[in-house]
Scaffold this motif. Structure first.
Motif, PDB file in Angstrom:
ATOM      1  N   ILE A  20       0.841  -1.188   0.000  1.00 44.82           N
ATOM      2  CA  ILE A  20       0.000   0.000   0.000  1.00 44.82           C
ATOM      3  C   ILE A  20       0.879   1.243   0.000  1.00 44.82           C
ATOM      4  O   ILE A  20       1.940   1.275   0.635  1.00 44.82           O
ATOM      5  N   GLY A  21       0.443   2.252  -0.741  1.00 46.04           N
ATOM      6  CA  GLY A  21       1.224   3.483  -0.823  1.00 46.04           C
ATOM      7  C   GLY A  21       1.000   4.425   0.341  1.00 46.04           C
ATOM      8  O   GLY A  21       1.803   5.326   0.572  1.00 46.04           O
ATOM      9  N   MET A  22      -0.095   4.230   1.057  1.00 51.45           N
ATOM     10  CA  MET A  22      -0.389   5.103   2.193  1.00 51.45           C
ATOM     11  C   MET A  22       0.453   4.696   3.409  1.00 51.45           C
ATOM     12  O   MET A  22       0.431   3.542   3.814  1.00 51.45           O
ATOM     13  N   PRO A  23       1.186   5.608   4.003  1.00 49.75           N
ATOM     14  CA  PRO A  23       1.973   5.269   5.196  1.00 49.75           C
ATOM     15  C   PRO A  23       1.065   5.037   6.392  1.00 49.75           C
ATOM     16  O   PRO A  23      -0.126   5.371   6.356  1.00 49.75           O
ATOM     17  N   PRO A  24       1.583   4.467   7.456  1.00 49.03           N
ATOM     18  CA  PRO A  24       0.776   4.270   8.671  1.00 49.03           C
ATOM     19  C   PRO A  24       0.500   5.612   9.348  1.00 49.03           C
ATOM     20  O   PRO A  24       1.275   6.089  10.177  1.00 49.03           O
ATOM     21  N   ILE A  25      -0.614   6.211   8.998  1.00 48.44           N
ATOM     22  CA  ILE A  25      -0.886   7.591   9.411  1.00 48.44           C
ATOM     23  C   ILE A  25      -1.402   7.718  10.836  1.00 48.44           C
ATOM     24  O   ILE A  25      -1.353   8.805  11.419  1.00 48.44           O
ATOM     25  N   LEU A  26      -1.919   6.631  11.401  1.00 45.50           N
ATOM     26  CA  LEU A  26      -2.463   6.704  12.755  1.00 45.50           C
ATOM     27  C   LEU A  26      -1.499   6.085  13.751  1.00 45.50           C
ATOM     28  O   LEU A  26      -1.129   4.908  13.639  1.00 45.50           O
ATOM     29  N   GLN A  27      -1.091   6.875  14.696  1.00 47.05           N
ATOM     30  CA  GLN A  27      -0.257   6.418  15.794  1.00 47.05           C
ATOM     31  C   GLN A  27      -0.887   6.907  17.089  1.00 47.05           C
ATOM     32  O   GLN A  27      -1.748   7.791  17.085  1.00 47.05           O
ATOM     33  N   ASP A  28      -0.481   6.343  18.190  1.00 40.83           N
ATOM     34  CA  ASP A  28      -0.991   6.816  19.482  1.00 40.83           C
ATOM     35  C   ASP A  28      -0.799   8.328  19.589  1.00 40.83           C
ATOM     36  O   ASP A  28       0.288   8.852  19.297  1.00 40.83           O
ATOM     37  N   ASP A  29      -1.876   9.012  19.985  1.00 38.83           N
ATOM     38  CA  ASP A  29      -1.851  10.461  20.197  1.00 38.83           C
ATOM     39  C   ASP A  29      -1.611  11.256  18.915  1.00 38.83           C
ATOM     40  O   ASP A  29      -1.151  12.399  18.966  1.00 38.83           O
ATOM     41  N   SER A  30      -1.929  10.672  17.758  1.00 39.26           N
ATOM     42  CA  SER A  30      -1.864  11.438  16.511  1.00 39.26           C
ATOM     43  C   SER A  30      -2.846  12.600  16.537  1.00 39.26           C
ATOM     44  O   SER A  30      -2.644  13.622  15.878  1.00 39.26           O
TER      45      SER A  30
END
Length: 255
Positions: free
Chosen positions: A181-191
């Protein structure tokens, strides 16, 4: 299932496919999540929808459009009319033509649809390395397993298995078809810092935005369920009445 895997393996060996292609053939089913809107009597959790909108607004909207949703629709999430006006006014949209036949920019109003992050598809592709971020308006209905898939996708980034090659600019995702997938991991804790102070873990962020996208894809879900329940109750009562009438009409024939 074992026979199917054997056929796939044999075909892969015969065609010289790599371990990457084999892994792509076995994408797991996303694990089911608990949703307040599930079931016959399920309803949307308005607080979760508002948090999901916040995640979309602060994270997802930088790349993904929602062309079928208007700002005024946000009142269904529990926002007041003034709050919706304030949300819309944060964006500049193209309007017109004016009296001189020229287009102009103005603050968005509740009747406007969500502003697209890019002026056209080509601009979107240039900004995303050639990939075109899909519109999210109907995403929860367009993908198998709906909100479960969306949630799994957003938390499904991990290191690739041994022998799986990930090209530059792409990422390995356990639940994405093909896993690349071209989308990076955009959701991280406290994003995101939630306005209601809910702990913003990655799982919570993914759950809330998936719920929001489910509402966007089917905003009349609650009304549909309520109508269905009323129809079923009516049919049950009607069937009982018809049975009583039948017994009355045929009472003499069946003493």
């Amino acid at each position: 299932m074992r026979a199917l895997k054997t056929v796939i393996l044999a075909a892969a060996v015969g065609l010289g496919l790599t371990g990457t292609a084999l892994a792509a053939a076995e994408a797991p089913v996303p694990p089911p999540q608990e949703w307040s809107h599930s079931g016959i009597f399920g309803t949307f959790d308005r607080a979760a929808l508002q948090r999901g909108f916040q995640v979309y607004k602060e994270v997802c909207s930088t790349c993904h459009s929602m062309d079928l949703v208007a700002y005024r629709n946000l009142q269904a999430l529990g926002f007041s009319e003034d709050e919706v006006k304030a949300i819309a006014a944060q964006y500049e949209v193209t309007a017109g033509p004016n009296d001189n036949g020229e287009m102009f920019e103005r603050p968005a109003i509740p009747a406007d649809r969500f502003k697209n992050p890019f002026p056209n598809e080509q601009a979107a592709r240039v900004a995303n390395g050639g990939a075109y971020p899909p519109d999210l308006s109907l995403m929860a209905k367009a993908r198998p397993h709906g909100e479960d898939y969306i949630h799994a996708l957003l938390v499904g980034y991990e290191d690739p298995p041994e022998g799986f090659t990930v090209p530059d600019g792409q990422y390995y995702n356990k639940y994405f078809p093909g896993h690349l997938i071209g989308m990076p991991p955009i959701l991280q804790d406290d994003s995101v810092t939630y306005a209601d102070e809910t702990p913003a873990t990655q799982a919570q962020l993914a759950h809330d935005v998936a719920a929001f996208l489910t509402w966007a894809a089917e905003p009349h879900l609650e009304t549909r369920k309520q109508t269905g329940v009323k129809v079923i109750l009516f049919l049950l009562v009607f069937a009982g009445m018809m049975y009583a009438v039948k017994r009355k009409v045929w009472a003499d024939a069946h003493p």
